[in-house]
Design a protein around this motif. Structure first.
Motif, PDB file in Angstrom:
ATOM      1  N   CYS A 299       0.853  -1.181   0.000  1.00  0.00           N
ATOM      2  CA  CYS A 299       0.000   0.000   0.000  1.00  0.00           C
ATOM      3  C   CYS A 299       0.894   1.238   0.000  1.00  0.00           C
ATOM      4  O   CYS A 299       2.052   1.177   0.418  1.00  0.00           O
ATOM      5  N   LEU A 309      -2.307  -0.624  -3.563  1.00  0.00           N
ATOM      6  CA  LEU A 309      -1.915  -0.274  -4.928  1.00  0.00           C
ATOM      7  C   LEU A 309      -2.971  -0.707  -5.941  1.00  0.00           C
ATOM      8  O   LEU A 309      -3.266   0.029  -6.888  1.00  0.00           O
ATOM      9  N   ALA A 318      -3.191   4.979  -6.373  1.00  0.00           N
ATOM     10  CA  ALA A 318      -4.098   3.976  -6.940  1.00  0.00           C
ATOM     11  C   ALA A 318      -4.076   4.007  -8.465  1.00  0.00           C
ATOM     12  O   ALA A 318      -4.144   2.957  -9.124  1.00  0.00           O
ATOM     13  N   GLY A 321      -0.930   2.219  -9.550  1.00  0.00           N
ATOM     14  CA  GLY A 321      -0.654   1.050  -8.731  1.00  0.00           C
ATOM     15  C   GLY A 321       0.119  -0.036  -9.460  1.00  0.00           C
ATOM     16  O   GLY A 321       1.108  -0.569  -8.938  1.00  0.00           O
TER      17      GLY A 321
END
Length: 592
Positions: A299, A309, A318, A321
């Motif tokens: 993350c 991600l 995001a 990711g």
């Protein structure tokens, strides 16, 4: 009833009178009652004793046991009163000549009043009583008769203690620490505290007194948001003042900062790697969590939390990711920490910026900046160049004449163009912040702006430097609240000793005030100029890349020399002239 043997151990060599007033007998009976009560609780009997040796204010330890020995033992500790106790002031002869000390307020400052006879000689010492390690002396003097001493409120810290005693053989010393609960002292302590990065992933919190503090690491993003704590996965750590601690990281990063807190209140934050590794980077910190069967997850640490991600959140992490996950797997991210439970990765984000549009906008901005700069240079070239470089001027205030000379030099440099910072013009800020905090702020701002720190050597400055260099075990001489040079030596000397001074510092001294070989050899790792004879070279170093050509530089040097001449004439008076010169007397450099 068992037979009882008692042994008393005195922790300080002195004699407690065996005969005396009813108050002394009360203390003897109190000891008897405490020990007898403890013995009866063990079913061992009682005890009576007549007299024993002990020191005023000492801690007495009484050890008792039965016969045969050590079947049952009982230890008792008793704190005896010192000369400040009402029960002994008028009854113990060695207390009659003790100087009586009263601490009172004098506006924001503190007044120490010592009420003694005019003929009595006594010693007075101010020291820092640290919980870890020995006490650190700060000021000491032998005095005669009644005295009133004023302490500046910026010098108060919680562990500042006062010790007073008559100058007689085996005299009783009285110590008090009256500032433990003073809010001003606690504020000054945090202002004086500083974090220092040491080699091999070490760091230290330097402060005059102990601090009940916790340290955590945090991640400072480039956008200037809040520093995001790395707890968990990294634990909080209790801080011991003036003790070397180690970072739990494998490698350093400019975005990793240290936060020091007390009672969950943030007191200070420092990005210790900013000086050695450069400014903050536009990197994304990824937190890897590992499970029991090597099934981990990643993350990204963001202000809203740790964003997975592979999620659909509307954040930069995001959206990128999959690319960030590939960067970790391909080794393009820097691993900062690694353990069985997880890892921390710093991944560069530069390549994900829309480079084409960014370059177009950058070109437009550069073109606009160039046109604007040309316009300013055409309208007022002196004003356009006045922001070229900053200079922090440090000097030792030997006397009033030398301060006038320093003020004349600073005023002349401001006309060049140079932005000069000198404590002579910042007395209000010095009083509010303290000399050390003011110097830290000015030094950081000057170096961040690509400026230079000027060390102006004089007899007083050379004497202070030698005190620090010759005997590291002795405490430096006490300095006034406005003496930024003395306060700065604790930071300036490490820069020279660790080779960080070139490019940041430059030295100077006046021809008639100081011989060339008087400047300590340590400071000759940077250019040192003699004034006013080497003014052109000195101004060229100060102005850096923006320095004009040699002819223009010579004209500016002549301008500065003319501005200095009245102050030089006033400072360097001929022999027999009325008044004293700039620190030329036998007490040069010593401030009272």
């Amino acid at each position: 009833m068992r037979r009882l043997t008692v042994t008393s151990v005195c922790v300080w060599p002195s004699t407690w009178p065996c005969t005396g007033t009813g108050k002394i007998l009360k203390m003897k009976r109190s000891l008897e009652e405490q020990l007898t009560q403890s013995l009866r609780s063990l079913g061992m009997g009682s005890i009576v004793f007549d007299c024993f040796e002990a020191a005023l204010g000492a801690e007495v330890q009484i050890w008792s046991y039965t016969q045969p020995r050590y079947q049952k033992e009982l230890n008792l500790t008793q704190q005896l009163p010192d000369c400040r106790g009402l029960e002994v002031q008028d009854n113990i002869q060695s207390c009659w000549a003790l100087p009586w000390l009263n601490v009172s307020a004098d506006g924001e400052d503190v007044r120490l009043v010592l009420d003694v006879s005019e003929e009595q000689r006594f010693g007075l010492s101010l020291y820092w009583n640290q919980d870890q390690g020995p006490i650190k002396p700060w000021w000491h003097s032998n005095l005669t008769g009644p005295q009133t001493i004023t302490l500046n409120h910026t010098d108060l810290v919680p562990c500042l203690c006062i010790q007073v005693w008559p100058l007689e053989p085996d005299s009783v010393r009285t110590s008090i620490c009256p500032f433990r609960e003073d809010p001003r002292a606690h504020r000054n302590l945090w202002r004086a505290a500083r974090l220092q990065l040491l080699p091999s992933r070490g760091w230290r919190l330097d402060a005059p007194c102990s601090l009940p503090a916790e340290a955590t690491l945090c991640w400072q993003a480039l956008d200037g948001g809040p520093c995001l704590p790395l707890v968990p996965p990294l634990p909080r750590e209790n801080v011991t003042v003036n003790k070397v601690l180690e970072f739990p990281l494998r490698k350093g990063h400019p975005n990793v900062c240290v936060q020091v807190s007390t009672w969950e209140k943030l007191q200070m934050q420092e990005c210790l790697w900013a000086d050695s590794l450069g400014p903050l980077k536009d990197d994304m910190l990824l937190v890897e969590t590992r499970g029991p069967q090597d099934n981990g997850s990643l993350c990204a640490l963001e202000p809203s939390g740790c964003t997975p991600l592979l999620s659909r959140a509307s954040t930069r992490a995001a959206r990128l990711g999959e690319q960030l996950l590939q960067d970790v797997q391909s080794g393009q991210c820097l691993q900062l920490w690694d353990s069985d439970l997880g890892a921390l990765w710093a991944c560069p984000m530069d390549k994900y910026i829309h480079q084409r549009w960014a370059l177009v906008w950058l070109a437009c901005l550069l073109l606009a900046a160039v046109l604007f700069l040309l316009l300013l240079l055409k309208m007022n070239p002196v004003k356009a160049a006045s922001r070229s470089r900053a200079a922090l001027l440090l000097y030792s205030a030997d006397d009033a004449s030398f301060e006038r000379l320093v003020g004349a030099l600073a005023s002349a440099l401001c006309q060049l163009p140079l932005r000069v910072a000198v404590d002579l013009w910042s007395r209000r800020d010095l009083s509010a912040q303290g000399a050390l905090a003011w110097f830290h702020a000015q030094r950081r701002q000057t170096l961040q702006e690509g400026g230079v720190v000027v060390l102006l050597f004089s007899p007083g400055a050379v004497a202070l430097c030698r005190e620090w260099l010759q005997d590291a075990t002795s405490a430096p001489r006490a300095h006034g609240p406005h003496d930024a040079f003395a306060a700065s030596l604790s930071c300036v000397l490490p820069d020279f000793l660790q080779g960080r001074a070139p490019g940041r510092y430059v030295g100077a001294y006046f021809d008639k005030l100081l011989p060339a070989d008087a400047v300590p050899a340590l400071f000759r790792s940077v250019p040192v100029f003699s004034l006013p004879s080497q003014l052109p070279d000195f101004l060229g170093i100060l102005q850096g890349p923006t320095a004009p050509r040699s002819r223009r530089l010579a004209e500016r040097a002549e301008q500065v020399s003319r501005a200095l001449q009245p102050a030089l004439d006033s400072c360097f008076r001929p022999p027999g002239a009325l008044g004293t010169g700039c620190g030329m007397g036998p007490e040069a450099g010593v401030r009272t």
